[in-house]
Enzyme design. Structure first.
Site, mmCIF file in Angstrom:
data_model
loop_
_atom_site.group_PDB
_atom_site.id
_atom_site.type_symbol
_atom_site.label_atom_id
_atom_site.label_comp_id
_atom_site.label_asym_id
_atom_site.label_seq_id
_atom_site.Cartn_x
_atom_site.Cartn_y
_atom_site.Cartn_z
ATOM 1 N N HIS A 1 -31.307 7.887 11.635
ATOM 2 C CA HIS A 1 -30.636 7.936 12.781
ATOM 3 C C HIS A 1 -30.826 7.004 13.825
ATOM 4 O O HIS A 1 -31.569 6.383 13.629
ATOM 5 C CB HIS A 1 -31.436 9.189 13.439
ATOM 6 C CG HIS A 1 -31.455 10.701 12.724
ATOM 7 N ND1 HIS A 1 -30.169 11.438 12.305
ATOM 8 C CD2 HIS A 1 -32.219 11.216 11.852
ATOM 9 C CE1 HIS A 1 -30.520 12.518 11.800
ATOM 10 N NE2 HIS A 1 -31.752 12.331 11.353
ATOM 11 N N CYS B 1 -28.834 11.210 7.110
ATOM 12 C CA CYS B 1 -29.617 12.417 6.894
ATOM 13 C C CYS B 1 -29.283 13.259 6.055
ATOM 14 O O CYS B 1 -28.747 13.071 4.890
ATOM 15 C CB CYS B 1 -30.389 12.643 8.231
ATOM 16 S SG CYS B 1 -31.852 13.573 8.010
#
Length: 491
Positions: free
Chosen positions: A436, A329
């Site tokens: 994630h 991310c």
């Protein structure tokens, strides 16, 4: 008739409220109750994504898993995601509402009380029991006028309320008795019991303490919950990273750079649970010594993290690091050539050169991407199984030239796709993506670890469900009679 509410409040932050709610959710579900967790307002950059793309606190999603149900935004209708010391993004019912300074948020809190009651009422109409969690302390006197999450919720729901204190911190008598003293009379009458949490040793040694608390407060002590080692559940927020961690020099060490406003660092818990693997959180380049690999995690403020890396001297250190480097991310964005935030989505916006380790550019957009995602690795060691995870990001990253993608996205939410995503360097050493939860996929996780020289254990040890382990400990501490009373749902 609305379902009853059992509420857990604590004497301070990190008293163990979230963990106890998870335990009680599992115990209630074992009894056949349809039970849901609820936390009106949470402050954390550890977030989860619901099936419909809503964003809630990770700890609430963990509690829903303990209850055996899918998480929804009703379970955590307000989530505050700090971007710095004074500025936060406010998530309301799963979607970004506003980005505000602390003073501005305080002035707008009255607008959010109907959000709290609406979602709590919806859960009470759907489930047999709601187990609600407070935040911090319920007697922060300077903050009570704007309370959205503690005793105002308890009073609204006429909740059976338990007060939890952390004995491991010391001062348990002042914690519990002081909190009770500062409650308003109508709040005090809702407190049905006290729980002593994180006791080390034989609880019989605290028998005098239990007697003193009950005599002084007039409230029963329902149980002394032991300290539970290596529980294996995600931490609620980054406060846990501020505690001193032992330095392990044996086995395989993976360094995770503890960026400012670090987010979703529970991504790396599955790595830490593997035998012979140590995950070390670092904030200085010298701590890279001895690491087999480096991970740049998510962050709520990518540009601030980029400046922090430069100021700390990580630029040169990462370029000289010979081992694998991964970014998830915000960490993926930092590995690229350039990061641009023309709309000031995070902080004051602006533009920064990235670390230059991956051929990508990132531009922040006004709309946040929040989705559950299924992908397949495009590298041999990543395995052939579907990879399950989730995305939470404002930035959009684009590969440059002939740069190679790292993954193929096969599903976002309920929509099938075949989108190339992420990026990997030509030599395969540096990679990153937005997903994630990648390391929770066993085949992918162990494939990457083998690239680092790790060997899986030769003998299979049956795993114990951490929720069951936790629930068993709490059940033994509270006893069947107390649980019978707490879980009574008939009027």
């Amino acid at each position: 008739m609305p379902a009853p509410v059992l509420m857990i409040v604590g004497t301070a932050s990190s008293a163990g409220k979230s963990t106890l709610v998870a335990a009680l959710c599992r115990l209630a579900a074992r009894r056949g109750l349809r039970v849901a967790p609820f936390k009106a307002q949470n402050m954390s950059n550890n977030a989860a994504v619901t099936a419909d793309g809503g964003e809630i606190a990770r700890s609430t999603a963990v509690q829903a898993a303990a209850a055996g149900i899918a998480p929804t935004v009703a379970m955590n209708p307000i989530l505050i995601k700090p971007e710095g010391q004074r500025r936060s993004q406010i998530i309301v019912e799963g979607k970004p509402w506003r980005t505000l300074d602390a003073a501005d948020f305080w002035q707008r809190k009255a607008l959010l009380w109907p959000v709290v009651t609406r979602n709590l009422d919806a859960l009470r109409a759907e489930y047999d029991l709601v187990i609600a969690e407070g935040a911090g302390s319920p007697v922060e006197l300077n903050l009570k006028a704007g309370d959205l999450v503690n005793m105002r919720v308890a009073v609204y729901a006429r909740a059976r309320t338990l007060l939890v204190g952390d004995i491991d911190r010391g001062g348990i008598f002042a914690q519990l008795l002081g909190t009770l003293m500062l409650l308003e009379p109508d709040e005090r009458q809702l407190i049905e019991g006290l729980i002593i949490n994180r006791f080390r040793g034989d609880p019989a040694l605290f028998a005098d303490g239990v007697r003193i608390l009950e005599e002084r407060s007039g409230v029963p002590v329902l149980g002394v919950v032991p300290w539970i080692e290596d529980l294996g559940l995600p931490e609620e927020d980054a406060v846990a990273l501020e505690q001193a961690r032992p330095v392990v020099t044996q086995g395989l060490t993976i360094a995770v750079i503890q960026l400012p406003a670090i987010a979703n660092f529970d991504d790396f818990d599955p790595l830490a649970r593997e035998p012979g693997v140590t995950v070390r959180y670092i904030d200085h380049p010298a701590q890279l010594a001895g690491a087999a690999a480096v991970i740049l995690p998510g962050t709520k403020h990518t540009l601030a993290a980029r400046r922090w890396l430069r100021e700390r001297g990580f630029d040169a250190a990462l370029r000289q690091f010979a081992g694998p480097i991964a970014g998830i991310c915000g960490g993926y964005q930092l590995l690229g050539e350039r990061i641009s935030d023309p709309l000031a989505v995070e902080g004051a916006g602006g533009e920064e050169a990235g670390l230059g380790l991956l051929p990508i550019e990132t531009i922040f957009a006004a709309e946040k991407q929040t989705t559950q995602t299924v992908a397949r690795a495009r590298v041999e060691w990543g395995g052939t199984a579907d990879l399950y995870g989730y995305e939470i990001h404002m930035g959009r990253s684009h590969r440059l030239g002939a740069a190679q993608p790292f993954l193929t996205i096969v599903q976002r939410g309920a929509v099938a796709t075949t989108e190339a995503d992420g990026c990997i360097s030509d030599d395969g050493r540096v990679w990153g993506c937005y997903i994630h939860g990648l390391f929770a996929n066993t085949e992918f996780r162990r494939g990457w670890l083998r690239q680092l020289g790790w060997q899986p254990p030769s003998e299979h040890t049956p795993s114990v469900d951490p929720f069951d382990r936790l629930a068993d400990q709490v059940a033994a501490a509270l006893g069947p009679a107390t649980l019978d009373r707490l879980f009574t749902v008939s009027p």
